[in-house]
Scaffold this active site. Structure first.
Site, mmCIF file in Angstrom:
data_model
loop_
_atom_site.group_PDB
_atom_site.id
_atom_site.type_symbol
_atom_site.label_atom_id
_atom_site.label_comp_id
_atom_site.label_asym_id
_atom_site.label_seq_id
_atom_site.Cartn_x
_atom_site.Cartn_y
_atom_site.Cartn_z
ATOM 1 N N GLU A 49 -8.335 1.709 -9.454
ATOM 2 C CA GLU A 49 -8.993 2.689 -9.261
ATOM 3 C C GLU A 49 -9.216 2.635 -7.371
ATOM 4 O O GLU A 49 -9.393 1.603 -6.843
ATOM 5 C CB GLU A 49 -10.564 2.498 -9.561
ATOM 6 C CG GLU A 49 -11.715 3.195 -9.347
ATOM 7 C CD GLU A 49 -12.848 3.082 -10.062
ATOM 8 O OE1 GLU A 49 -13.874 3.522 -9.370
ATOM 9 O OE2 GLU A 49 -12.976 2.145 -10.876
ATOM 10 N N ARG A 274 -7.902 -12.185 -16.748
ATOM 11 C CA ARG A 274 -7.927 -11.822 -15.293
ATOM 12 C C ARG A 274 -7.526 -13.217 -14.463
ATOM 13 O O ARG A 274 -7.803 -14.012 -14.902
ATOM 14 C CB ARG A 274 -9.541 -11.450 -14.710
ATOM 15 C CG ARG A 274 -9.596 -10.224 -14.302
ATOM 16 C CD ARG A 274 -11.235 -10.182 -14.364
ATOM 17 N NE ARG A 274 -11.629 -8.526 -14.602
ATOM 18 C CZ ARG A 274 -11.454 -7.680 -13.744
ATOM 19 N NH1 ARG A 274 -11.208 -7.960 -12.431
ATOM 20 N NH2 ARG A 274 -11.180 -6.317 -14.070
ATOM 21 N N LYS A 284 -14.433 -5.944 -6.124
ATOM 22 C CA LYS A 284 -14.436 -4.996 -4.724
ATOM 23 C C LYS A 284 -15.471 -4.799 -4.122
ATOM 24 O O LYS A 284 -15.786 -4.438 -2.994
ATOM 25 C CB LYS A 284 -13.689 -3.782 -5.525
ATOM 26 C CG LYS A 284 -12.124 -3.968 -5.557
ATOM 27 C CD LYS A 284 -11.366 -2.702 -5.802
ATOM 28 C CE LYS A 284 -11.423 -2.369 -7.168
ATOM 29 N NZ LYS A 284 -10.662 -1.319 -7.725
HETATM 30 P P1 ATP Z 1 -13.699 -3.455 -10.237
HETATM 31 O O1 ATP Z 1 -13.773 -4.763 -9.555
HETATM 32 O O2 ATP Z 1 -14.078 -2.349 -9.361
HETATM 33 O O3 ATP Z 1 -14.248 -3.523 -11.796
HETATM 34 P P2 ATP Z 1 -11.024 -3.607 -10.949
HETATM 35 O O4 ATP Z 1 -10.941 -5.147 -10.384
HETATM 36 O O5 ATP Z 1 -11.013 -3.567 -12.495
HETATM 37 O O6 ATP Z 1 -12.227 -3.002 -10.427
HETATM 38 P P3 ATP Z 1 -8.858 -1.834 -10.602
HETATM 39 O O7 ATP Z 1 -8.687 -0.862 -9.571
HETATM 40 O O8 ATP Z 1 -9.641 -1.079 -12.000
HETATM 41 O O9 ATP Z 1 -9.969 -2.718 -10.115
HETATM 42 O O10 ATP Z 1 -7.828 -2.555 -11.225
HETATM 43 C C1 ATP Z 1 -6.460 -2.052 -11.525
HETATM 44 C C2 ATP Z 1 -5.615 -2.883 -12.191
HETATM 45 O O11 ATP Z 1 -5.872 -4.388 -11.994
HETATM 46 C C3 ATP Z 1 -6.365 -2.731 -13.570
HETATM 47 O O12 ATP Z 1 -5.345 -2.866 -14.632
HETATM 48 C C4 ATP Z 1 -7.062 -4.470 -13.729
HETATM 49 O O13 ATP Z 1 -7.097 -4.761 -14.989
HETATM 50 C C5 ATP Z 1 -6.192 -5.210 -12.791
HETATM 51 N N1 ATP Z 1 -7.024 -6.335 -12.400
HETATM 52 C C6 ATP Z 1 -7.966 -6.302 -11.391
HETATM 53 N N2 ATP Z 1 -8.379 -7.416 -11.160
HETATM 54 C C7 ATP Z 1 -7.720 -8.293 -11.882
HETATM 55 C C8 ATP Z 1 -7.558 -9.655 -11.803
HETATM 56 N N3 ATP Z 1 -8.316 -10.485 -11.107
HETATM 57 N N4 ATP Z 1 -6.379 -10.060 -12.374
HETATM 58 C C9 ATP Z 1 -5.627 -9.580 -13.186
HETATM 59 N N5 ATP Z 1 -5.482 -8.310 -13.002
HETATM 60 C C10 ATP Z 1 -6.508 -7.602 -12.478
HETATM 61 MG MG MG Z 2 -11.251 -1.565 -13.115
#
Ligand code: ATP
Ligand code: MG
Length: 577
Positions: A49, A274, A284
């Site tokens: 995002e 995660r 974020k």
């Molecule tokens: P927010 O913190 O705003 O909820 P998010 O961390 O999910 O958002 P996105 O931009 O939606 O951020 O993430 C893009 C991709 O990265 C998604 O498929 C998400 O699952 C993956 N992702 C985000 N954070 C992690 C993490 N800590 N470990 C593994 N994958 C991650």
């Molecule tokens: Mg997300």
């Protein structure tokens, strides 16, 4: 020849083998390939995002999605999940692209946006309304929340739930045409208000927001919810394996329901845990708070867990990929020790960074019996781990700088560096002996050492076989390049800065996470270091010429990591006490 032999005796280099270790995701893919479920195709995507910069957690997801595609000869798309109309997205979009490229992955021409599918999603919604499985609800958002029930209590059906299809179609079109104000109504899926899975209780598909979108402009005033857009976007792109994090596990029945109702291509969603890192935050929203509150200088402040910060600090992208591979994929949430990431960085730099000498906190040494006006060019090895990196010349003269803490007036027993009357070897040069300590008459601070050298102890060449226990680094005063060096340390002082919900995570910011030294004395070759170039300053750590603040002929250096994990020592000491 010698090199060849050495190579053959070594275990295969993990960094150059592209196969990731077997894991449960690969098992699912292997099974699909065996049963020909997707015609032998593996097509993944990375769906950020664009509302912030990518961090090390995202790197895990990028390495996984692009890595699987690479390994199975498939493809991986980049898709921006831009269902939310917000303002600053362009900056985020370009930073995200830069970071993925830097990590070494390529989405080729497959750069997509969920907003590209707004028309298709609208048609899909009309289809669901026509089938009688979606309706326009005129409850307020508060009412909808109340009607939803709780995990242990069934929800209540909206009085608008049984509107006739024709009326729903008409109202939905009016929603699209801007005939309602924000919040006046929503489109919901008609599933089951009593489902034990809250996600299935008639979830909202569209809400009205009269807002400008960074790509579609003013075309739309209804925007799809993430849960409605995400699975369909995957389907539209022909994604076979839709990999996401665990919190979406109980959204999967909803995604499956939408796809089955629409009778469209059905990707398989697979959830993994995660990545969480100790001493690090990954939200974020919280990272933005640090940026906006000026606790750091920006998203790319070298102390941040973002990829742009790690790039600037000097982390090699290969080390991050290697780290992502090392931590593997898990089905349960876990916290990985940040020391493992730092270890991957060190391991890479140990092999690849040129070694040089630099004095961070200088103390002047005068070699009283060394001839005046003489400069010797001494030969230094660029990296003993890799002879192919060659040698260089380092100038030596009568006046040198050494590190302040390589001298102690009152040394403890096992101090093998310089002390009054004691000897030490100068790296690549001679053994010197401390003859006299000069102090500032007012402050009493040691300002200069007068030493003697033994010409017969010249490194590799001298006649003497004298041995001393300590070797220290040095830089010739008249040749030294004066540079600014920034010593970065962990941003937080505790393993889990967000663990205590009663406290603001900012209370745990490390007050010593940045120390700026402006009078560092580096060997002259470093003057021409290029932005982003990495070095080992012998005995001190790894350093990188800052990508932003360096000027041609005047690089500024960031400490990437110290040579050893200094925090482990602290933790050990704390345990002992
Ligand atoms: P927010 O913190 O705003 O909820 P998010 O961390 O999910 O958002 P996105 O931009 O939606 O951020 O993430 C893009 C991709 O990265 C998604 O498929 C998400 O699952 C993956 N992702 C985000 N954070 C992690 C993490 N800590 N470990 C593994 N994958 C991650
Ligand atoms: Mg997300």
């Amino acid at each position: 020849m010698e090199k060849e032999e050495k190579k053959n005796n070594q275990p295969p280099n993990e960094e150059t083998t592209s196969k990731m270790p077997q894991n449960f995701i690969k098992e699912i893919i292997d099974e699909h390939l065996r049963t020909n479920k997707y015609g032998g195709i593996v097509h993944t995507r990375f769906p950020p995002e664009p509302n912030g910069y990518l961090h090390i957690g995202h790197a895990k997801s990028i390495c996984l999605n692009f890595g699987l595609a690479e390994e199975y000869n498939g493809l991986c798309n980049l898709r921006f999940d831009d269902t939310n109309p917000t303002k600053e997205e362009e900056e985020y979009v370009s930073s995200i692209k830069e970071d993925i490229k830097w990590l070494g992955f390529d989405w080729e021409d497959r750069e997509y946006y969920a907003s590209d599918y707004f028309d298709t999603l609208y048609e899909y919604a009309v289809k669901l309304i026509s089938k009688g499985v979606a309706y326009v609800d005129s409850l307020t958002s508060d009412e909808i929340r109340k009607y939803r029930g709780t995990p242990t209590q069934a929800g209540k059906e909206s009085p608008y739930r049984n509107r006739p299809v024709e009326e729903n179609l008409e109202l939905f079109e009016k929603m699209k045409n801007g005939e309602f104000k924000d919040g006046e109504c929503v489109l919901r899926a008609k599933i089951d208000m009593a489902s034990p899975n809250m996600n299935m209780r008639d979830p909202v598909m569209y809400r009205i927001r009269h807002e400008f979108h960074h790509r579609t402009g003013d075309k739309w005033c209804i925007y799809p919810m993430y849960d409605w857009a995400h699975g369909q976007s995957d389907s539209i792109e022909g994604i076979t394996h839709s990999i996401c994090t665990l919190e979406f596990e109980n959204h999967r029945p909803l995604y499956d329901w939408f796809i089955e109702q629409l009778e469209i291509h059905h990707p398989r969603q697979i959830e993994f845990a995660r990545l969480n890192l100790s001493f690090t935050i990954m939200s974020k929203r919280k990272l933005l708070e640090l940026v906006e509150g000026k606790y750091v200088t920006g998203w790319n402040d070298p102390r941040m867990p973002t990829l742009s910060a790690m790039r600037r600090r000097g982390y090699p992208p290969e080390a991050i990929r290697h780290f992502a591979e090392r931590v593997g994929v898990a089905k349960r949430n876990q916290v990985i020790d940040v020391a493992l990431l730092e270890h991957s960085v060190r391991e890479n730099l140990n092999k690849n960074a040129q070694r040089v000498m630099g004095v961070l906190r200088p103390l002047k040494v005068i070699i009283t019996n060394y001839p005046d006006n003489t400069v010797e060019e001494l030969e230094a090895v660029n990296n003993p781990e890799d002879p192919s990196m060659g040698k260089r010349k380092v100038p030596f003269s009568k006046e040198l700088y050494i590190e302040q803490n390589d001298f102690k007036e009152d040394p403890p027993k096992k101090f093998f560096r310089l002390a009054p009357g004691k000897e030490v070897r100068l790296r690549y040069a001679y053994i010197i002996k401390c003859e006299e300590v000069i102090k500032d008459p007012v402050s009493g601070k040691v300002i200069e050492l007068h030493c003697s050298y033994d010409i017969d102890t010249k490194s590799g060449l001298g006649k003497s076989d004298k041995k001393v226990k300590g070797t220290i680094h040095w830089v010739s005063v008249q040749h030294a390049f004066n540079a600014e060096v920034r010593l970065y340390d962990r941003l937080f002082t505790v393993e889990d800065p967000v663990g205590d919900k009663e406290k603001d995570f900012k209370e745990f910011l490390n007050p010593d996470s940045l120390e700026t030294l402006k009078e560092c004395k580096l060997e002259p070759g470093l003057k021409s270091a290029k932005r982003g170039e990495r070095f080992q300053f012998e005995r001190l750590g790894y350093f990188c010429a800052d990508l932003i603040d360096s000027e041609d002929g005047k690089p500024v250096f960031n400490r990437i990591v110290p040579l050893r994990d200094t925090w482990a020592k602290i933790a050990k000491a704390q345990k002992k006490n």
